[in-house]
Design an enzyme around this catalytic site. Structure first.
Site, mmCIF file in Angstrom:
data_model
loop_
_atom_site.group_PDB
_atom_site.id
_atom_site.type_symbol
_atom_site.label_atom_id
_atom_site.label_comp_id
_atom_site.label_asym_id
_atom_site.label_seq_id
_atom_site.Cartn_x
_atom_site.Cartn_y
_atom_site.Cartn_z
ATOM 1 N N HIS A 153 0.832 -1.226 0.000
ATOM 2 C CA HIS A 153 0.000 0.000 0.000
ATOM 3 C C HIS A 153 0.859 1.265 0.000
ATOM 4 O O HIS A 153 0.428 2.308 0.485
ATOM 5 C CB HIS A 153 -0.957 0.026 1.192
ATOM 6 C CG HIS A 153 -1.681 -1.261 1.414
ATOM 7 N ND1 HIS A 153 -2.857 -1.580 0.788
ATOM 8 C CD2 HIS A 153 -1.355 -2.340 2.183
ATOM 9 C CE1 HIS A 153 -3.251 -2.798 1.167
ATOM 10 N NE2 HIS A 153 -2.347 -3.281 2.006
ATOM 11 N N SER A 274 15.666 20.292 -16.466
ATOM 12 C CA SER A 274 14.509 21.117 -16.790
ATOM 13 C C SER A 274 15.002 22.390 -17.451
ATOM 14 O O SER A 274 16.039 22.931 -17.062
ATOM 15 C CB SER A 274 13.742 21.438 -15.510
ATOM 16 O OG SER A 274 12.965 22.606 -15.685
ATOM 17 N N LYS A 280 16.542 20.654 -11.234
ATOM 18 C CA LYS A 280 15.854 19.393 -11.529
ATOM 19 C C LYS A 280 16.752 18.349 -12.190
ATOM 20 O O LYS A 280 17.620 18.661 -12.989
ATOM 21 C CB LYS A 280 14.659 19.646 -12.459
ATOM 22 C CG LYS A 280 13.510 20.399 -11.834
ATOM 23 C CD LYS A 280 12.880 19.700 -10.646
ATOM 24 C CE LYS A 280 12.080 18.480 -11.060
ATOM 25 N NZ LYS A 280 10.894 18.846 -11.854
ATOM 26 N N GLU A 287 9.864 7.358 -16.764
ATOM 27 C CA GLU A 287 8.503 7.815 -17.088
ATOM 28 C C GLU A 287 8.081 7.354 -18.485
ATOM 29 O O GLU A 287 6.947 6.936 -18.708
ATOM 30 C CB GLU A 287 8.422 9.336 -16.979
ATOM 31 C CG GLU A 287 8.547 9.786 -15.536
ATOM 32 C CD GLU A 287 8.762 11.295 -15.426
ATOM 33 O OE1 GLU A 287 8.039 11.922 -14.652
ATOM 34 O OE2 GLU A 287 9.648 11.833 -16.109
#
Ligand code: ARG
Length: 453
Positions: A153, A274, A280, A287
């Protein structure tokens, strides 16, 4: 190819709508191999002379060399790879070329080509999955003993090691490879000789053709043979499930690279920055891996939907089998390669992993097990530990620093021994459990298995 029956040229839009040569050209090697085997059987049957066969074979080999070299001109007027090659052969060698299509249809031809193509690509995919397994195994070995919280979970559950966690993915990929092997075995059957749908009045030696092409056997129902695309759906499924496994791995890594977890560092070469936020470092490869899984599953829906409403036997809808197939294969290959590279270069932040795993709450189950060993029934032990946890939460005193003897008489001062991560892991010795010794044994077992593949 069908000019006898028609008075009009095919409309330009119909050519554009119906062509598959823009993508099925990649079947050419298999198409040519199939044609040569077919022609050889025609010689055996007395339909071609040795000289005609020699012309066909060398003509096809020359066409193959031209396609290899990128100097073959495909035309959509000839629809697909089968007609592009056959028409060019006849243009080059004349009458012998016009005999090649005897006792054959594009229906058994395309089924043959795609089976051969799938078989070859399965071998490439299998090797690519093995490479990723090796990269994971290498990291698992490096971090075999690095403790890490494991989650259910997405809440911290119990301690494991990084090695154990990464080996879970090696297992998944192992099943993917065994599914590929199953699929390969099932599809390695020759449909050639099934003709359009009812075989032919001209009997060629199907078994000899199959043997030349490396098939294990021949199909046993001509209608099924030309209508069947199970092997394509199955391969797209196997690829899709592998993509789902990679997506889960990607999701773990996305979490682990975040400041909140901070368990792993991916190399600069496998992350992106970024254009706006200078600080970043984004896990784009992960992804995209997660995103590509959606595309692979879309291909599965596409092929199953294309097949589901078709009456026997061949229907042109089946031409729609190729783009999802090719896309799934290409997508998975690239996804596997980039992930193997990224995993090989990733570094675990062992201090962060250990700190996260050092939460004494992760050993609450072990405390219940300790009570069981003192003779307390598990359900009661669970409740007693629940009380201790509640007291820890209420007081803010870590579970391992509470005076448990004040919570219940069942606890003795010995209970504190439970709060040792090393002991907790060392006690998990049953097969499949994450004692460090077990993890090392599993690594050795996989290293051996992967050395021969
Ligand atoms: N390009 C076709 C396909 O991929 C080959 C088979 C064509 N057969 C036919 N009867 N039109 O399905």
């Amino acid at each position: 190819m069908w000019k006898g029956r028609f008075a009009q040229e095919t409309a330009k839009l119909v050519q554009q709508f119906g062509e598959s040569i823009s993508y099925d050209w990649r079947l050419y090697r298999h198409d040519i191999a199939g044609s040569i085997a077919h022609a050889r059987a025609q010689v055996q049957a007395g339909l071609l002379t040795a000289d005609e066969f020699a012309q066909i074979e060398s003509g096809l080999r020359e066409i193959e060399a031209d396609i290899d070299a990128g100097r073959f001109e495909f035309t959509i007027a000839l629809e697909d790879i089968h007609m592009n090659i056959e028409a060019e052969l006849t243009r080059r060698i004349g009458p012998a070329g016009a005999k090649l299509h005897t006792a054959r249809s594009r229906n058994d031809q395309v089924a043959t080509d795609t089976r051969l193509y799938c078989r070859a690509e399965i071998d490439v995919l299998d090797a690519a999955i093995a490479d990723l397994q090796r990269a994971l195994l290498d990291r698992a070995a490096k971090y075999a003993a690095t403790v890490l919280p494991a989650y259910t979970h997405l809440q911290r559950g119990q301690p494991v090691t990084v090695g154990h966690h990464l080996l879970a993915y090696v297992e998944m990929l192992g099943r993917d490879r065994s599914r590929l092997a199953d699929c390969r075995k099932r599809l390695n059957v020759s449909p050639l000789g099934s003709g359009a749908l009812a075989g032919s009045t001209i009997n060629l030696d199907r078994r000899a053709i199959a043997a030349e092409l490396g098939f294990d056997s021949v199909t046993t129902n001509s209608m099924d043979a030309v209508a069947d695309r199970d092997y394509i759906a199955e391969l797209i499924f196997v690829i899709g499930l592998c993509g789902v496994h990679l997506s889960r791995l990607a999701e773990d890594l996305i979490l682990w690279t975040s400041a909140e977890f901070g368990f792993v560092t991916l190399s600069d070469a496998h992350t992106t920055g970024s254009s706006l936020m200078p600080q970043k470092k984004n896990p784009d490869v992960c992804e995209l891996t997660r995103g590509k899984a959606g595309r692979l599953l879309g291909n599965l829906v596409a092929i199953l939907t294309a097949i589901k409403g078709l009456p026997l036997t061949y229907n042109r809808d089946l031409q729609e089998d190729k783009e999802p197939l090719f896309d799934s294969i290409d997508t998975l290959k690239l996804t596997l390669a980039v992930n193997a590279e990224m995993i090989a270069a990733m570094e675990m932040r062992e201090d962060r992993c250990r700190t996260a795993a050092s939460d004494p709450m992760l050993l609450a189950t072990d405390l219940a097990d300790w009570l069981v060993k003192q003779g307390i029934p598990f359900r009661h032990a669970h409740e007693l530990v629940g009380k201790a946890v509640a007291e820890s939460v209420r007081s803010g005193i870590p579970l391992d620093q509470l005076d448990l003897t004040k919570i219940d008489a069942a606890y003795t001062s010995d209970a504190a021994q439970v709060f040792s991560l090393d002991r907790a892991l060392a006690a998990r010795t049953n097969p499949g459990a994450p004692s460090i010794e077990n993890v090392r044994q599993e690594i050795a077992r996989w290293e051996k298995a992967l050395a021969n593949s």
